[in-house]
Write a protein that holds these residues in place. Structure first.
Motif, PDB file in Angstrom:
ATOM      1  N   GLN A 171      43.335  -0.248 -10.933  1.00 41.58           N
ATOM      2  CA  GLN A 171      42.143   0.467 -11.383  1.00 41.58           C
ATOM      3  C   GLN A 171      42.040   0.546 -12.911  1.00 41.58           C
ATOM      4  N   SER A 172      43.112   0.252 -13.618  1.00 43.49           N
ATOM      5  CA  SER A 172      43.114   0.374 -15.078  1.00 43.49           C
ATOM      6  C   SER A 172      42.430  -0.800 -15.773  1.00 43.49           C
ATOM      7  N   ILE A 173      42.198  -1.875 -15.035  1.00 35.57           N
ATOM      8  CA  ILE A 173      41.656  -3.092 -15.637  1.00 35.57           C
ATOM      9  C   ILE A 173      40.134  -3.081 -15.574  1.00 35.57           C
ATOM     10  N   THR A 174      39.511  -3.357 -16.708  1.00 41.25           N
ATOM     11  CA  THR A 174      38.060  -3.561 -16.769  1.00 41.25           C
ATOM     12  C   THR A 174      37.784  -5.052 -16.824  1.00 41.25           C
ATOM     13  N   TRP A 175      36.933  -5.535 -15.906  1.00 42.53           N
ATOM     14  CA  TRP A 175      36.651  -6.965 -15.812  1.00 42.53           C
ATOM     15  C   TRP A 175      35.267  -7.295 -16.374  1.00 42.53           C
ATOM     16  N   ARG A 176      35.144  -8.483 -17.010  1.00 41.96           N
ATOM     17  CA  ARG A 176      33.861  -8.965 -17.517  1.00 41.96           C
ATOM     18  C   ARG A 176      33.733 -10.463 -17.256  1.00 41.96           C
ATOM     19  N   GLN A 177      32.572 -10.868 -16.790  1.00 44.83           N
ATOM     20  CA  GLN A 177      32.277 -12.293 -16.651  1.00 44.83           C
ATOM     21  C   GLN A 177      31.796 -12.795 -18.007  1.00 44.83           C
ATOM     22  N   VAL A 178      32.439 -13.842 -18.543  1.00 46.86           N
ATOM     23  CA  VAL A 178      32.078 -14.396 -19.850  1.00 46.86           C
ATOM     24  C   VAL A 178      31.091 -15.543 -19.681  1.00 46.86           C
ATOM     25  N   ASP A 179      31.430 -16.490 -18.831  1.00 44.29           N
ATOM     26  CA  ASP A 179      30.528 -17.582 -18.483  1.00 44.29           C
ATOM     27  C   ASP A 179      30.918 -18.070 -17.093  1.00 44.29           C
ATOM     28  N   ALA A 180      30.404 -19.222 -16.698  1.00 47.36           N
ATOM     29  CA  ALA A 180      30.619 -19.691 -15.332  1.00 47.36           C
ATOM     30  C   ALA A 180      32.086 -19.939 -15.017  1.00 47.36           C
ATOM     31  N   ASN A 181      32.912 -20.197 -16.045  1.00 43.98           N
ATOM     32  CA  ASN A 181      34.316 -20.546 -15.815  1.00 43.98           C
ATOM     33  C   ASN A 181      35.294 -19.655 -16.570  1.00 43.98           C
ATOM     34  N   ALA A 182      34.845 -18.509 -17.046  1.00 44.09           N
ATOM     35  CA  ALA A 182      35.741 -17.645 -17.829  1.00 44.09           C
ATOM     36  C   ALA A 182      35.510 -16.177 -17.501  1.00 44.09           C
ATOM     37  N   ILE A 183      36.627 -15.436 -17.429  1.00 45.04           N
ATOM     38  CA  ILE A 183      36.633 -14.000 -17.144  1.00 45.04           C
ATOM     39  C   ILE A 183      37.487 -13.309 -18.198  1.00 45.04           C
ATOM     40  N   GLU A 184      37.094 -12.097 -18.598  1.00 49.16           N
ATOM     41  CA  GLU A 184      37.924 -11.280 -19.480  1.00 49.16           C
ATOM     42  C   GLU A 184      38.411 -10.039 -18.752  1.00 49.16           C
ATOM     43  N   ALA A 185      39.639  -9.636 -19.069  1.00 48.91           N
ATOM     44  CA  ALA A 185      40.216  -8.394 -18.559  1.00 48.91           C
ATOM     45  C   ALA A 185      40.612  -7.523 -19.740  1.00 48.91           C
ATOM     46  N   GLU A 186      40.443  -6.220 -19.599  1.00 46.52           N
ATOM     47  CA  GLU A 186      40.740  -5.296 -20.694  1.00 46.52           C
ATOM     48  C   GLU A 186      41.525  -4.094 -20.194  1.00 46.52           C
ATOM     49  N   LEU A 187      42.516  -3.693 -20.977  1.00 51.89           N
ATOM     50  CA  LEU A 187      43.238  -2.443 -20.776  1.00 51.89           C
ATOM     51  C   LEU A 187      42.995  -1.554 -21.987  1.00 51.89           C
ATOM     52  N   SER A 188      42.620  -0.308 -21.751  1.00 47.85           N
ATOM     53  CA  SER A 188      42.387   0.633 -22.843  1.00 47.85           C
ATOM     54  C   SER A 188      43.710   1.234 -23.303  1.00 47.85           C
ATOM     55  N   LEU A 189      43.932   1.233 -24.628  1.00 51.48           N
ATOM     56  CA  LEU A 189      45.119   1.832 -25.227  1.00 51.48           C
ATOM     57  C   LEU A 189      44.681   2.788 -26.322  1.00 51.48           C
ATOM     58  N   SER A 190      45.594   3.625 -26.788  1.00 52.51           N
ATOM     59  CA  SER A 190      45.230   4.626 -27.794  1.00 52.51           C
ATOM     60  C   SER A 190      44.883   3.995 -29.133  1.00 52.51           C
ATOM     61  N   SER A 191      45.511   2.859 -29.467  1.00 48.62           N
ATOM     62  CA  SER A 191      45.271   2.227 -30.767  1.00 48.62           C
ATOM     63  C   SER A 191      44.068   1.287 -30.727  1.00 48.62           C
ATOM     64  N   ARG A 192      44.090   0.334 -29.838  1.00 46.53           N
ATOM     65  CA  ARG A 192      42.970  -0.588 -29.630  1.00 46.53           C
ATOM     66  C   ARG A 192      43.150  -1.246 -28.270  1.00 46.53           C
ATOM     67  N   PRO A 193      42.076  -1.781 -27.701  1.00 44.96           N
ATOM     68  CA  PRO A 193      42.204  -2.353 -26.359  1.00 44.96           C
ATOM     69  C   PRO A 193      42.956  -3.677 -26.364  1.00 44.96           C
ATOM     70  N   ALA A 194      43.590  -3.962 -25.242  1.00 47.06           N
ATOM     71  CA  ALA A 194      44.213  -5.265 -25.020  1.00 47.06           C
ATOM     72  C   ALA A 194      43.251  -6.086 -24.174  1.00 47.06           C
ATOM     73  N   ILE A 195      42.845  -7.250 -24.681  1.00 43.62           N
ATOM     74  CA  ILE A 195      41.841  -8.077 -24.004  1.00 43.62           C
ATOM     75  C   ILE A 195      42.379  -9.496 -23.860  1.00 43.62           C
ATOM     76  N   VAL A 196      42.265 -10.029 -22.655  1.00 45.75           N
ATOM     77  CA  VAL A 196      42.724 -11.384 -22.367  1.00 45.75           C
ATOM     78  C   VAL A 196      41.607 -12.140 -21.655  1.00 45.75           C
ATOM     79  N   ARG A 197      41.450 -13.403 -22.016  1.00 47.21           N
ATOM     80  CA  ARG A 197      40.437 -14.254 -21.379  1.00 47.21           C
ATOM     81  C   ARG A 197      41.126 -15.309 -20.520  1.00 47.21           C
ATOM     82  N   TYR A 198      40.580 -15.513 -19.319  1.00 45.34           N
ATOM     83  CA  TYR A 198      41.089 -16.514 -18.381  1.00 45.34           C
ATOM     84  C   TYR A 198      40.064 -17.636 -18.259  1.00 45.34           C
ATOM     85  N   ARG A 199      40.543 -18.864 -18.339  1.00 45.12           N
ATOM     86  CA  ARG A 199      39.686 -20.028 -18.149  1.00 45.12           C
ATOM     87  C   ARG A 199      40.114 -20.731 -16.862  1.00 45.12           C
TER      88      ARG A 199
END
Length: 271
Positions: A171-199
């Motif tokens: 439940q901690s992961i926020t998902w975003r569709q970037v384009d037809a072949n890419a997704i981003e996942a984000e974890l919220s942290l106190s300093s700044r978010p951690a964001i990773v993109r999957y292709r």
């Protein structure tokens, strides 16, 4: 002369015993962190509409949820880490949580009678830590604080292809569709978010990952760099379909250079 030799031997013995005590303490801390992962909360499926269909299909292809969901997974790896211009072999084990962000990666460089180097890389309770010890006792490096928190949170996200159940339940992961072949996942942290993109490749497998602004401490100081990685050789291992091979590296002056390569040798789900 004999007394002097005896004193030297006693001093050496005292140093050795002290190092053994320190090494045992380090191993105890490693075991504690692994136990935190093994006793993570029981996962529950989240609302499917919160997960982009491309990523959800990938998790289901990975057999996520089949015969129930584990609390965590444990896997072992044969690894290589770049040190200078040479690749050093490592054997590693890793525990990864499902319902919440968390992992503990323990790697050792073979040596006798004790490992030449022991490493723990972990993210538990929202805090990251990288610690390296010579012979398991002598500190060589320790990285913690906000930079470590972000870097290790990114690592958790990067390694989700190894825990497809977490894709459907964390439940901690926020998902975003970037384009037809890419997704981003984000974890919220106190300093700044951690964001990773999957292709994804044409078969719907996660093939490449990237993350901007990951702290790189390899030079002795912290530099924010682009982080990239590759996954390959997907196969079913003990109930889940995962990539058996992976590598990660940083981009420096536009050039990608891997520093860690791993191959999964075993995979186990922990109830």
């Amino acid at each position: 002369m004999k007394i002097a030799i005896l004193i030297c031997l006693m001093l050496v013995l005292a140093v050795v015993l002290a190092q053994l005590v320190v090494a045992r303490g380090f191993l105890a801390e490693v075991a504690r962190q692994e136990e935190v992962i093994r006793t993570a909360p029981v996962p529950e499926l989240r609302d499917p509409v919160e997960i982009p269909e491309l990523m959800r299909a990938f998790a289901l292809r990975g057999l996520a949820g089949r015969d129930g969901m584990p609390r965590a997974v444990r896997l072992t790896q044969e690894a290589e880490m770049l040190r200078g211009e040479d690749w050093s072999p490592l054997v590693a084990r890793q525990h990864i949580a499902i319902a919440e962000p968390g992992f503990a990666w323990v790697a050792e460089q073979p040596g006798w009678p004790v490992p030449a180097v022991r490493v723990i890389d972990r993210f538990t309770g929202g805090n990251g830590l990288l610690e390296v010890r010579l012979f398991g006792s002598i500190p060589l490096a320790r990285v913690e604080g906000s930079d470590a928190d972000v870097g290790e949170a990114m690592r958790y996200l990067v390694e989700l292809p190894w825990v497809p159940d977490a894709i459907l339940s964390n439940q901690s992961i926020t998902w975003r569709q970037v384009d037809a072949n890419a997704i981003e996942a984000e974890l919220s942290l106190s300093s700044r978010p951690a964001i990773v993109r999957y292709r994804f490749d044409d078969a719907g497998n996660v093939e490449k990952i990237s993350a901007k602004g990951r702290p790189d401490v390899s030079s002795g100081e912290t530099v924010l760099r682009e982080w990239r990685g590759l996954f390959s050789d997907y196969a079913e291992i003990n109930g889940r379909r995962i990539p058996r091979a992976a590598e990660v590296g940083y981009v420096d002056s536009g050039v990608y250079a891997p520093y860690l390569r791993v191959r999964v040798s075993s995979y186990e789900m922990l109830e």
